[in-house]
Design an enzyme around this catalytic site. Sequence first.
Site, short mmCIF file in Angstrom:
data_model
loop_
_atom_site.label_atom_id
_atom_site.label_comp_id
_atom_site.label_asym_id
_atom_site.label_seq_id
_atom_site.Cartn_x
_atom_site.Cartn_y
_atom_site.Cartn_z
N GLU A 52 0.89 -1.17 0.00
CA GLU A 52 0.00 0.00 0.00
C GLU A 52 0.92 1.21 0.00
OE1 GLU A 52 -2.93 2.36 3.10
OE2 GLU A 52 -2.60 0.21 3.39
N ASP A 63 -3.95 10.06 9.49
CA ASP A 63 -2.75 9.25 9.74
C ASP A 63 -2.24 9.47 11.15
OD1 ASP A 63 -2.66 8.18 7.16
OD2 ASP A 63 -1.62 9.95 6.39
#
Length: 269
Positions: A52, A63
Amino acid sequence: MTRAPHSSAVIDAAKERGDAALIGYLPVGFPSVDASIHAGKVLADNGVDVIELGFPYSDPGMDGPTIQRASVAALERGTHIEDLFHAVDELTSYGVATCVMTYWNPVEWWGVERFAADLAAVGGSGLITPDLPPEEGTQWEAASDAHDLERIYLSAPSSPPHRLRLIAEHSRGWVYAASSMGVTGARASVGAHTADVVARTRQAGATRVCVGLGVSNGSQAREIGAYADGVIVGSALVKTLFDDDGERGLRALGELARELTSGVKGARA
């Protein structure tokens, strides 16, 4: 040139072996573009099924701190979308299925149809779009269908049944079930919580469900792999690349990948 298969095919192959697929996240451009490509090849050499590849973004609100720090460093080095396509090209040519995780603004800036065409041209599997809900995905869905790309939407423990049905219906390839491992002491309860969202996402019609949980070791990977089609590992891998000695960091990356691989092997048997 032979390209890597789509990530969904690799996930299916892992399931046939009795394994959960291992999906490793890396930010393109950290510590440099070439180093991130090298890191992806190290993951592939040590058993990771799918890469990914994250595109760094200036406001990575979804994140954690490790990935945010790496993304800032990549942006400060001038990482651009052309670097993303170059990295995908290198990794798919190496034989590893590669998805892209990106916030939506860079795709719109590049042009949705152009982005889809350029990603398909280098063998990319598709996109994970954390801030693009299926209600707003009409343009991307048309472009991804036209270029045979996977659409990976996110589900969460808070997603109600009608939303899970919408996510399952509009996803193409697999669904990313997002949650959090929490503190170490809360592992057992968090695992049960996440198993529930995987089961509900499948009940809503998703063919494949992969889990991103903050997994950091082989035993956690096995725990999640027992019920998920794929286990997604990000921060723990990225942390190894902060080692000032690049070769030592890559060795640590490979060692962790091998430990995680041993965890997912046989997890679905």
